[in-house]
Design a protein around this motif. Structure first.
Motif, short mmCIF file in Angstrom:
data_model
loop_
_atom_site.label_atom_id
_atom_site.label_comp_id
_atom_site.label_asym_id
_atom_site.label_seq_id
_atom_site.Cartn_x
_atom_site.Cartn_y
_atom_site.Cartn_z
N ASP A 8 -6.91 0.09 -0.85
CA ASP A 8 -5.89 -0.91 -0.51
C ASP A 8 -5.73 -1.88 -1.68
O ASP A 8 -6.11 -3.06 -1.61
CB ASP A 8 -6.29 -1.66 0.76
CG ASP A 8 -6.23 -0.79 1.99
OD1 ASP A 8 -5.56 0.27 1.93
OD2 ASP A 8 -6.86 -1.14 3.00
N ASN A 67 -8.15 6.76 -1.16
CA ASN A 67 -7.21 5.72 -0.74
C ASN A 67 -7.90 4.38 -0.96
O ASN A 67 -9.03 4.17 -0.54
CB ASN A 67 -6.84 5.86 0.74
CG ASN A 67 -5.74 6.85 1.00
OD1 ASN A 67 -5.82 7.65 1.92
ND2 ASN A 67 -4.68 6.83 0.20
N ASN A 127 0.80 -1.23 0.00
CA ASN A 127 0.00 0.00 0.00
C ASN A 127 0.83 1.28 0.00
O ASN A 127 0.27 2.38 0.02
CB ASN A 127 -0.99 0.04 1.17
CG ASN A 127 -2.04 -1.04 1.06
OD1 ASN A 127 -2.51 -1.32 -0.03
ND2 ASN A 127 -2.37 -1.67 2.17
N SER A 173 4.78 9.78 0.71
CA SER A 173 4.46 9.40 2.08
C SER A 173 5.75 9.52 2.89
O SER A 173 6.85 9.43 2.33
CB SER A 173 3.90 7.97 2.15
OG SER A 173 4.80 7.04 1.55
N ASP A 220 -10.28 10.56 2.57
CA ASP A 220 -9.47 10.35 1.36
C ASP A 220 -8.88 11.64 0.81
O ASP A 220 -7.93 11.59 0.03
CB ASP A 220 -10.32 9.70 0.27
CG ASP A 220 -10.89 8.36 0.70
OD1 ASP A 220 -10.18 7.36 0.53
OD2 ASP A 220 -12.01 8.32 1.22
N GLY A 228 -1.83 2.32 -3.31
CA GLY A 228 -2.76 2.64 -2.23
C GLY A 228 -3.65 3.83 -2.53
O GLY A 228 -4.31 4.33 -1.63
N GLN A 229 -3.69 4.26 -3.80
CA GLN A 229 -4.39 5.48 -4.15
C GLN A 229 -5.08 5.34 -5.51
O GLN A 229 -4.58 4.62 -6.40
CB GLN A 229 -3.43 6.68 -4.21
CG GLN A 229 -2.69 6.99 -2.93
CD GLN A 229 -1.46 6.13 -2.71
OE1 GLN A 229 -0.94 5.49 -3.63
NE2 GLN A 229 -0.98 6.09 -1.48
N GLN A 248 -6.33 7.68 4.76
CA GLN A 248 -6.83 6.32 4.91
C GLN A 248 -5.81 5.26 4.54
O GLN A 248 -6.17 4.10 4.31
CB GLN A 248 -8.08 6.14 4.02
CG GLN A 248 -9.24 7.04 4.40
CD GLN A 248 -9.80 6.70 5.76
OE1 GLN A 248 -10.16 5.55 6.02
NE2 GLN A 248 -9.87 7.69 6.63
N ASN A 249 -4.55 5.65 4.47
CA ASN A 249 -3.52 4.72 4.03
C ASN A 249 -2.44 4.58 5.09
O ASN A 249 -2.04 5.56 5.71
CB ASN A 249 -2.90 5.22 2.72
CG ASN A 249 -2.14 4.13 1.99
OD1 ASN A 249 -2.38 2.95 2.19
ND2 ASN A 249 -1.21 4.55 1.13
N ARG A 250 -1.94 3.37 5.30
CA ARG A 250 -0.92 3.16 6.32
C ARG A 250 -0.14 1.89 6.01
O ARG A 250 -0.59 1.01 5.26
CB ARG A 250 -1.54 3.04 7.70
CG ARG A 250 -2.57 1.91 7.85
CD ARG A 250 -3.29 1.96 9.17
NE ARG A 250 -3.92 3.24 9.39
CZ ARG A 250 -5.13 3.58 8.90
NH1 ARG A 250 -5.78 2.73 8.14
NH2 ARG A 250 -5.63 4.76 9.16
#
Length: 450
Positions: free
Chosen positions: A414, A412, A8, A15, A245, A396-397, A268-270
């Motif tokens: 997954d 975002n 992701n 990031s 998002d 992831g996007q 919403q991404n990690r």
């Protein structure tokens, strides 16, 4: 070392190496370098004591993380969201050496200024962190500063809760002494104000937007903002709150050719060592419509520098009920397709993304010809019956653009939960495909993991 290939982690979306990221801050351009500062908790995967992280780019797409710019152990005040400017005319009188002053603004319940005289590498608190502008209300935050050429002065907007949600306006000749001149109040307006000069033909407008991407178009006379809009529009078709998002977009200062380019926080991404990413940079312009001026959003042209191998599909009419495999494997790519819908009065067609051997897809982007809706949002084809859809798909996007930027969605997703990497186009009725090109996009990350 950082694993930029972990699940992701977007390959063309910024990031942080490690830690938490939220709002982009102090976006600016200086002597060939774009600067992205951002809300950062370097030792946490959740919101924590805020620092200002820092990344730089030569082209808006290849980002390299730099040392932390503002550190609460060194710099006073709450280092929450804020803006930045390049004082190219030294109106502040702070220039000392070869570099123009780069000034960034932050603080809750009072605005503080921090100065860099080395091109944005290091910052010191101006006047020991004294509050330079005191907004109204009990709570205030998120100062953003722009230059107002007609009045030869700087303008600051700050969100505050005085008499409900709204924005305080301040003006200054020297960036050090500020006068509060007006306030715009609207129930919908919450956090992260951004006021931007935008041109439409020979007319100049001022666009005021909030953290959700809601915006109104009006006029700013150097002291007060006025608009005859009674309700806002939104930048994206999927506005959301903090951590959604798309949130807290900010425009760059000092861009060449007066382009308006924005970045937002995607929350919403990690991954295993990081949380949050920046949206892909978007260029925005005003266009005339029957309802008045409206914003259109498209990816910055610099995306072309990431393109590698391409897949081009010949014009053809797809049979109803058919599926075309556009690519057998694609994970980070740009796809643009144009359809002639003049002879297709009904039915649906869809791009199915990251499909696997079991036939499942992680996400679909679907157009309902009968209802004239893209993913449930009303969107008519052009007057000649054509519809162009453009997708940016990363690990992831997902960003979706259509109708010349009238439609912009930012998500975002997954994608790395997928069991496959195929891209498919399906249709329930005969579909006239005029053109389709998929560009694989190279990673922006260094191969040594720095």
């Amino acid at each position: 070392m950082t694993d930029y290939l972990e699940p992701n982690r977007g390959q063309f979306h910024f990031s942080p190496r490690r830690g938490w990221m939220n709002d982009p801050n102090g976006l600016l351009y200086y002597r060939g370098t774009y600067h992205l500062f951002f809300q950062h908790a370097p030792d946490s995967l959740v919101w924590d004591t805020m620092h200002w992280g820092h990344a730089t780019s030569p082209d808006l797409v290849h980002w390299e993380q730099q040392p932390i710019a503002l550190d609460p152990k060194v710099h006073p005040g709450d280092l929450w969201s804020g803006g930045g400017v390049v004082d190219v005319h030294n109106t502040s009188g702070l220039k000392d050496g070869e570099h123009d002053p780069i000034l960034v603004f932050s603080g809750t319940q009072g605005v503080r200024m921090f100065c860099s005289l080395d091109g944005g590498r290091t910052f010191t608190a101006y006047d020991e962190g004294r509050v330079l502008a005191q907004p109204s209300g009990r709570e205030s935050r998120d100062p953003k500063v722009v230059w107002h050429e007609p009045s030869d002065a700087w303008v600051m907007t700050v969100w505050s809760d005085n008499d409900g949600n709204g924005v305080d306006f301040f003006v200054s000749k020297d960036l050090r002494q500020w006068e509060r001149t007006g306030r715009y109040v609207a129930a919908w307006f919450f956090e992260c104000p951004d006021v931007t000069l935008m041109r439409l033909d020979d007319t100049e407008y001022w666009v005021l937007r909030d953290a959700r991407g809601s915006y109104v178009v009006g006029d700013f006379d150097g002291r007060e903002f006025r608009t005859d809009w009674t309700e806002p529009r939104t930048i994206t078709v999927n506005p959301g709150g903090a951590g959604s998002d798309y949130y807290a977009a900010q425009s760059f200062d000092n861009l060449p050719d007066r382009r308006v380019v924005t970045l937002a926080w995607q929350g919403q991404n990690r991954g295993s060592v990081w949380t949050g990413n920046a949206s892909f940079p978007i260029e925005q312009r005003l266009v005339a419509t029957a309802d008045g001026p409206r914003i259109r959003s498209t990816p910055v042209d610099e995306i072309e520098s990431l393109r590698t191998a391409a897949i081009a599909v010949e014009p053809q009419v797809l049979a109803g009920g058919s599926t075309m495999v556009v690519a057998g494997a694609a994970t980070s790519y740009e796809l643009e397709a144009t359809f002639d819908l003049a002879g297709t009065p009904a039915g649906t067609f869809a791009f199915r993304l990251r499909t696997g051997p079991d036939g499942g897809a992680v996400r679909e982007v679907r157009y309902d010809v009968t209802a004239a809706q893209l993913d449930g949002v009303p969107l008519e084809p052009a007057a000649d019956g054509t519809l162009t859809v453009r997708l940016l798909v990363d690990r992831g996007q997902l960003a979706v653009f259509a109708a010349g930027g009238a439609y912009y969605a930012c998500y975002n997703v997954d994608f790395d939960t997928a069991t496959g990497d195929a891209v498919e186009l399906t249709t329930t009725e005969p579909l006239n495909l005029q053109s389709l090109t998929l560009h694989h996009l190279a990673s922006i990350w260094p191969t040594d993991g720095r």
